[in-house]
Design an enzyme around this catalytic site. Structure first.
Site: not given
Lengths: 303, 137
Positions: A101, A129
């Site tokens: 991330r 994502h």
């Protein structure tokens, strides 16, 4: 499949295979308890996202593997100025697969160019994502039994909501999907997505500001949060906020088999009174997130 | 103002007014020892004002990249003082370190050694997008 950076890295066949594997994991969890024994997942979270990180870690632990990593950049050497490429080269020595991330858009792609183990994009800023989209697809598939011929309502912030953009990209590859875009004027789906995806593929869509008006036609209602900071003034925010809060009242005209989804965290856009309604599937969706990540880890490790 | 005709080289015409120096630097013409003429703000029926660059030497760089830097630019090849070819430029599928990503959230803003790579996308209208963040050029 080597890395997962963008949901479009996966073709429909690969997505179907992941969904099939996730369903098998749900049905036969014992068969997978030891499958990743001696394998390690590194979770490199350069910005905090507890929910996503826990989902990845739970996925690896349930496969019998182990996890290592960090949950914010301050605790790793990027705070000292190390490049993403160097970081993943080093971590490639310690782990078999990396979930990353990063607040900067494109960082996981840069990582995938340097790493010697598979990279999973666990969110790069407002960009991609893909594991959220896989979660959404598994949920739709499990709730509806199919990913085609559905009327999908997307409600709330369609302008900045990356989950919505990725879901549209992914679903646009299935036949007969019709999108109903429900948002205030200020937060409409950006034109480039309408032109490049919906119009390019000749897909049907409807834009509206009224959730009530379209509720009866929906098979899926995907709620997102309308955030205060997206508005120029408080007055507009207060005026629009309530029209995008889902309440049991608004669900009275909905189909009996509607599926209400939400990427979570929810703030106030779905009243807690809706939680008891069997059509609310956002907590099942969060659980599905763990299963599809298990299937993804297995696919990337070639297991 | 009189500029001699070139003998063997190229004339870059229809450059957007004000862009000549950017192209001059991109082609690294400052490092060459051949005659180069830069004409700026020349009157043009089509464009109003335009820039022109005349280079009196053959160039072996892939000139298609110029179409990215300055859409509408034309390339005339001159041999023995005569125009022998008007090159049609085609947009390259990928360009490296030609344009920079302007998205402040792009990884290229913090990792400055990364090459700025753009890929041609868009079925109807060609658009270059950053390979990292997909922002339009």
């Amino acid at each position: 499949m080597r890395n997962l950076i963008d949901i479009l890295d996966l073709d429909v066949r690969e997505i179907d295979a992941l969904i099939k594997r996730a369903n098998d994991i749900i049905e036969r969890p014992d068969a997978y308890r030891e499958i990743c024994r001696y394998k390690k997942l590194a979770t490199l979270f350069f910005e905090p996202s507890t929910r996503t990180r826990l989902s990845f870690e739970a996925a690896m632990l349930e496969l019998g593997g182990q996890v290592l990593g960090f949950s914010e950049a301050a605790s790793y050497s990027s705070a000292k100025g190390e490049s993403v490429s160097d970081t993943v080269r080093v971590v490639s020595c310690y782990a078999d697969v990396i979930a990353m991330r990063h607040p900067k858009e494109g960082a996981p792609l840069v990582a995938s160019m340097a790493a010697s183990v598979p990279i999973i994009n666990a969110g790069d800023g407002g960009h991609n994502h893909p594991t959220q989209t896989l979660t959404d697809l598994l949920t739709i598939s499990r709730e509806k039994g199919r990913l085609d011929h559905l009327t999908v309502g997307l409600c709330g912030d369609l302008k900045f909501g990356r989950t919505v953009h990725s879901l549209i990209s992914a679903l646009s590859r299935y036949e007969g999907v019709r999108f109903v875009l429900i948002s205030p004027e200020e937060l409409r789906l950006p034109d480039y997505i309408k032109q490049d995806i919906l119009e390019e593929k000749g897909l049907k869509y409807l834009e509206t500001e009224s959730l009530e008006q379209v509720m009866p036609e929906l098979d899926i209602l995907y709620m997102t949060r309308v955030q205060r900071e997206r508005f120029f003034n408080e007055e507009d925010y207060l005026r629009l906020r309530d029209s995008y809060i889902l309440t049991p009242d608004k669900l009275t005209t909905a189909k009996s088999d509607l599926s209400v989804m939400h990427p979570l965290p929810r703030v106030n856009e779905i009243s807690t009174a809706v939680d008891a309604d069997p059509r609310a599937c956002y907590f099942r969706q969060a659980l599905n997130g763990k299963y599809i990540r298990m299937a993804l880890i297995l696919a990337l490790l070639g297991l | 103002m009189h500029i001699d005709e070139i003998q063997n080289g190229i004339v870059l015409d229809h450059i957007t007014a004000g862009k000549a120096m950017e192209i001059y630097h991109f082609l690294e013409l400052d490092g060459r020892d051949c005659p180069v003429a830069i004409l700026q703000n020349v009157g043009s029926r089509k464009m109003g004002r335009k820039d022109i660059i005349k280079i009196d030497a053959p160039i072996d760089t892939d000139l298609n990249v110029l179409a990215v830097l300055c859409p509408g630019i034309t390339v005339n090849v001159i041999r023995d003082g005569v125009r022998v070819e008007k090159k049609a430029l085609t947009l390259p599928p990928e360009v490296k370190d030609v344009i920079k990503c302007k998205n402040p959230r792009c990884i290229t803003t913090t990792e400055q050694e990364l090459p700025h790579i753009f890929r041609l996308t868009g079925a109807k209208t060609p658009v270059y997008r950053c390979i990292y963040c997909e922002t339009k050029a």
